[in-house]
Design a protein around this motif. Structure first.
Motif, mmCIF file in Angstrom:
data_model
loop_
_atom_site.group_PDB
_atom_site.id
_atom_site.type_symbol
_atom_site.label_atom_id
_atom_site.label_comp_id
_atom_site.label_asym_id
_atom_site.label_seq_id
_atom_site.Cartn_x
_atom_site.Cartn_y
_atom_site.Cartn_z
ATOM 1 N N ASN A 290 5.374 -2.934 3.271
ATOM 2 C CA ASN A 290 6.382 -1.875 3.377
ATOM 3 C C ASN A 290 6.159 -0.729 2.392
ATOM 4 O OD1 ASN A 290 8.567 -2.395 5.419
ATOM 5 N ND2 ASN A 290 8.537 -4.403 4.414
ATOM 6 N N ARG A 291 5.066 -0.764 1.644
ATOM 7 C CA ARG A 291 4.764 0.357 0.752
ATOM 8 C C ARG A 291 4.498 1.586 1.612
ATOM 9 N NH1 ARG A 291 -0.514 0.480 -3.132
ATOM 10 N NH2 ARG A 291 -1.489 0.587 -1.062
ATOM 11 N N SER A 292 5.204 2.681 1.326
ATOM 12 C CA SER A 292 5.149 3.851 2.224
ATOM 13 C C SER A 292 4.329 5.005 1.686
ATOM 14 C CB SER A 292 6.574 4.337 2.515
ATOM 15 O OG SER A 292 7.248 4.654 1.310
ATOM 16 N N CYS A 293 3.990 5.001 0.396
ATOM 17 C CA CYS A 293 3.282 6.134 -0.194
ATOM 18 C C CYS A 293 1.797 5.823 -0.371
ATOM 19 C CB CYS A 293 3.869 6.494 -1.557
ATOM 20 S SG CYS A 293 5.545 7.135 -1.447
ATOM 21 N N ALA A 294 0.987 6.834 -0.112
ATOM 22 C CA ALA A 294 -0.443 6.710 -0.387
ATOM 23 C C ALA A 294 -0.658 6.623 -1.898
ATOM 24 C CB ALA A 294 -1.197 7.896 0.184
ATOM 25 N N GLN A 295 -1.735 5.969 -2.297
ATOM 26 C CA GLN A 295 -2.008 5.784 -3.725
ATOM 27 C C GLN A 295 -3.453 6.183 -4.052
ATOM 28 O OE1 GLN A 295 0.249 5.230 -5.796
ATOM 29 N NE2 GLN A 295 1.908 4.149 -4.791
ATOM 30 N N PRO A 296 -3.786 7.470 -3.909
ATOM 31 C CA PRO A 296 -5.173 7.878 -4.185
ATOM 32 C C PRO A 296 -5.587 7.697 -5.634
ATOM 33 C CG PRO A 296 -3.757 9.797 -3.882
ATOM 34 C CD PRO A 296 -2.951 8.612 -3.483
ATOM 35 N N GLN A 297 -4.623 7.686 -6.561
ATOM 36 C CA GLN A 297 -4.953 7.567 -7.985
ATOM 37 C C GLN A 297 -5.089 6.112 -8.444
ATOM 38 O OE1 GLN A 297 -5.596 10.405 -9.436
ATOM 39 N NE2 GLN A 297 -4.838 11.531 -7.656
ATOM 40 N N LEU A 298 -4.491 5.198 -7.694
ATOM 41 C CA LEU A 298 -4.326 3.832 -8.177
ATOM 42 C C LEU A 298 -5.620 3.033 -8.002
ATOM 43 C CD1 LEU A 298 -2.149 2.257 -9.580
ATOM 44 C CD2 LEU A 298 -1.320 1.472 -7.360
ATOM 45 N N THR A 299 -6.495 3.144 -9.000
ATOM 46 C CA THR A 299 -7.792 2.482 -9.017
ATOM 47 C C THR A 299 -7.951 1.740 -10.341
ATOM 48 O OG1 THR A 299 -8.908 4.348 -10.065
ATOM 49 C CG2 THR A 299 -8.757 4.380 -7.639
ATOM 50 N N PRO A 300 -8.941 0.848 -10.433
ATOM 51 C CA PRO A 300 -9.188 0.192 -11.723
ATOM 52 C C PRO A 300 -9.467 1.189 -12.846
ATOM 53 C CG PRO A 300 -10.337 -0.965 -9.975
ATOM 54 C CD PRO A 300 -9.784 0.278 -9.356
ATOM 55 N N ALA A 301 -10.156 2.276 -12.534
ATOM 56 C CA ALA A 301 -10.445 3.291 -13.556
ATOM 57 C C ALA A 301 -9.160 3.961 -14.035
ATOM 58 C CB ALA A 301 -11.422 4.322 -13.002
ATOM 59 N N LEU B 181 5.979 -4.154 -2.603
ATOM 60 C CA LEU B 181 7.003 -3.928 -1.579
ATOM 61 C C LEU B 181 6.587 -4.666 -0.308
ATOM 62 C CD1 LEU B 181 9.674 -2.573 -1.017
ATOM 63 C CD2 LEU B 181 8.456 -0.491 -0.399
ATOM 64 N N GLY B 182 6.845 -5.964 -0.315
ATOM 65 C CA GLY B 182 6.429 -6.816 0.792
ATOM 66 C C GLY B 182 7.471 -6.905 1.888
ATOM 67 N N LEU B 183 7.457 -8.039 2.589
ATOM 68 C CA LEU B 183 8.405 -8.249 3.682
ATOM 69 C C LEU B 183 9.831 -8.232 3.156
ATOM 70 C CD1 LEU B 183 6.521 -11.068 5.598
ATOM 71 C CD2 LEU B 183 6.796 -8.687 6.324
ATOM 72 N N GLN B 184 10.719 -7.674 3.952
ATOM 73 C CA GLN B 184 12.102 -7.481 3.528
ATOM 74 C C GLN B 184 13.056 -8.432 4.246
ATOM 75 O OE1 GLN B 184 13.163 -5.042 0.965
ATOM 76 N NE2 GLN B 184 11.009 -5.597 0.645
ATOM 77 N N ALA B 185 14.305 -8.370 3.833
ATOM 78 C CA ALA B 185 15.326 -9.257 4.385
ATOM 79 C C ALA B 185 15.467 -9.059 5.896
ATOM 80 C CB ALA B 185 16.667 -8.986 3.708
ATOM 81 N N ARG C 217 14.327 -2.046 6.317
ATOM 82 C CA ARG C 217 12.908 -1.709 6.323
ATOM 83 C C ARG C 217 12.234 -2.209 7.597
ATOM 84 N NH1 ARG C 217 10.892 0.854 1.585
ATOM 85 N NH2 ARG C 217 12.792 1.540 0.502
ATOM 86 N N THR C 218 11.082 -1.637 7.903
ATOM 87 C CA THR C 218 10.412 -1.911 9.180
ATOM 88 C C THR C 218 9.932 -3.345 9.286
ATOM 89 O OG1 THR C 218 9.687 0.397 9.295
ATOM 90 C CG2 THR C 218 8.539 -1.197 10.698
ATOM 91 N N TYR C 219 9.261 -3.823 8.267
ATOM 92 C CA TYR C 219 8.637 -5.143 8.333
ATOM 93 C C TYR C 219 9.492 -6.157 7.583
ATOM 94 C CZ TYR C 219 4.772 -2.217 9.809
ATOM 95 O OH TYR C 219 4.001 -1.293 10.462
ATOM 96 N N LYS C 220 9.893 -7.212 8.315
ATOM 97 C CA LYS C 220 10.850 -8.164 7.773
ATOM 98 C C LYS C 220 10.298 -9.581 7.822
ATOM 99 C CE LYS C 220 14.577 -5.208 9.488
ATOM 100 N NZ LYS C 220 15.779 -5.105 10.345
ATOM 101 N N MET C 221 10.788 -10.407 6.899
ATOM 102 C CA MET C 221 10.426 -11.819 6.903
ATOM 103 C C MET C 221 11.084 -12.527 8.074
ATOM 104 S SD MET C 221 12.872 -13.141 3.789
ATOM 105 C CE MET C 221 12.516 -11.707 2.776
#
Length: 426
Positions: free
Chosen positions: A74-85, A102-106, A111-115
């Protein structure tokens, strides 16, 4: 039948006072070359991780930690910066990281994807396994706390509420199996209340830390409606106290949520070089066996600092990512007499298994007590272990990060008879 009843009664008497072995406190073990990291102070989270330039500008802010959305369906934002460096660079600046999954939701959430109500346990194990893999890929070490973001839901729906509690319980147990700490982010009006209601339930594993959402502009980590101050009481709380808004520091404006923490966060390795050839030892002293010889100017990966015999001008020893130790005197850290930020002190947290656990000034019941005790489920931040007076089945005592001592018998370490690897001896 009578003999059987007598045996059962005798067994029950033998078990009185024994520490809990299952839910709500579940076991966790740690790798030798890791540590837990406790952060106390202001933090912010933002949907997309800022650039290194933005993080540099925001060093002028009162915030010293940042929440990063590192995974989840369910993570909705791109993460171009989020690298090991990026992780290595930001943590080298002194920033602490709060990993958010932000995994499966109630099932009754928005949210779109639910458990699944029928398989929320399996859903949680898959999410936890994915979270660990993504955390490791970024360089977040075992011993890190990973926070499951459980957004608001209708807690009046009993089936939905049960699914959420089973999911979060399985999340905690799987993270513990994989040697990570379990955190949960939840709204004060839904998930947080349900977790509090299940705090001492033998049906659910208790997470190590709770981070609530309550946008009331109060950053207090106590006095939460419906959650006693004795729950998640020792370095186990965070609060998101202000929602989406803009703040500007160093000429850079970011849209953020504001948080306050006293809780476990991510642990990483920090790189420093040695200024001369040194030995690494199996423990923080030259009395331990030599494990290797490190050439001058070699880059070390240090996870935390601890105390040991004085070498040169310092009693500080550095723990490396392979679990060995070198004296800090020959390492190019900033401080040659004490600890060097941002390196954390070495500690391994475990939940306590009884209420009002006595803290003492030394490793034994003959030592004087501190005024305050540890509530059940609080974290004992163990720095080392030493022999002392026997309590229950063990003579092992744990020295905590605040300098106090508690018997290991009521701390959820791996053994109730002897020392726990990889905790060092005092």
């Amino acid at each position: 039948m009578l003999k059987l009843k007598v045996l059962v009664a005798a067994l029950a008497l033998m078990l009185v006072g024994l520490p809990a072995a299952a839910e709500p406190t579940t076991p966790i073990t740690y790798n030798a070359g890791t540590t837990a990291t406790r952060f106390t102070g202001l933090a912010f989270d933002t949907c997309t991780a800022p650039t290194l330039a933005q993080m540099t500008a925001w060093k002028a802010s009162p915030y010293k930690a940042i929440g990063i959305y590192f995974g989840g369906v369910n993570r909705s934002c791109a993460q171009p910066q989020l690298t090991p460096a990026w992780v290595a660079s930001v943590t080298a600046m002194g920033w602490r990281l709060v990993p958010i999954y932000l995994g499966l939701q109630a099932p009754c959430g928005t949210r779109t994807y639910k458990m699944s109500t029928a398989s929320s346990n399996r859903d949680a194990v898959r999410d936890a396994t994915d979270a660990v893999a993504k955390a490791k890929a970024l360089g977040l070490l075992p011993g890190s706390a990973l926070y499951n973001d459980m957004e608001n839901y209708n807690r009046a729906d009993a089936v939905c509420r049960s699914a959420v509690l089973h999911y979060l319980s399985a999340w905690t147990k799987e993270l513990h199996l994989q040697r990570y700490m379990s955190g949960v982010y939840a709204n004060l009006s839904s998930g947080a209340l349900d977790l509090a209601a299940a705090y001492n339930s033998s049906s659910y594993a208790r997470p190590d830390a709770l981070w609530i959402a309550r946008w009331d502009n109060s950053s207090l980590l106590t006095g939460w409606a419906g959650i006693p101050n004795t729950f998640w009481a020792v370095g186990q709380r965070g609060k998101q106290y202000q929602g989406d808004h803009n703040e500007t520091y160093g000429g850079v404006t970011l849209n953020i949520d504001s948080d306050r923490f006293d809780a476990p966060v991510a642990s990483v390795a920090y790189r420093y070089t040695v200024r001369t050839s040194v030995h690494s030892y199996s423990g923080p002293s030259t009395a331990y066996p030599i494990r290797s010889t490190i050439a001058a100017n070699t880059s070390l990966r240090i996870v935390c600092q601890t105390f040991g015999p004085k070498i040169g001008t310092t009693t500080v020893w550095d723990k490396l990512i392979d679990g060995t130790y070198v004296t800090d005197y020959y390492v190019r850290t900033p401080n040659k007499t004490g600890y060097s930020a941002p390196l954390p002190g070495c500690s391994f947290p475990f939940q306590t298994t009884i209420n009002n656990l006595t803290r003492r000034h030394g490793p034994g019941t003959a030592y004087s007590t501190y005024p305050s005790t540890l509530p059940i489920g609080s974290l004992a931040w163990v720095t080392c272990q030493a022999p002392g007076s026997k309590v229950g089945t063990t003579a092992v005592w744990d020295r905590l990060s605040d300098g106090s001592w508690v018997t290991d018998y009521y701390v959820a370490t791996a053994s109730k008879t002897t020392y726990t690897v990889p905790i060092r001896r005092c």
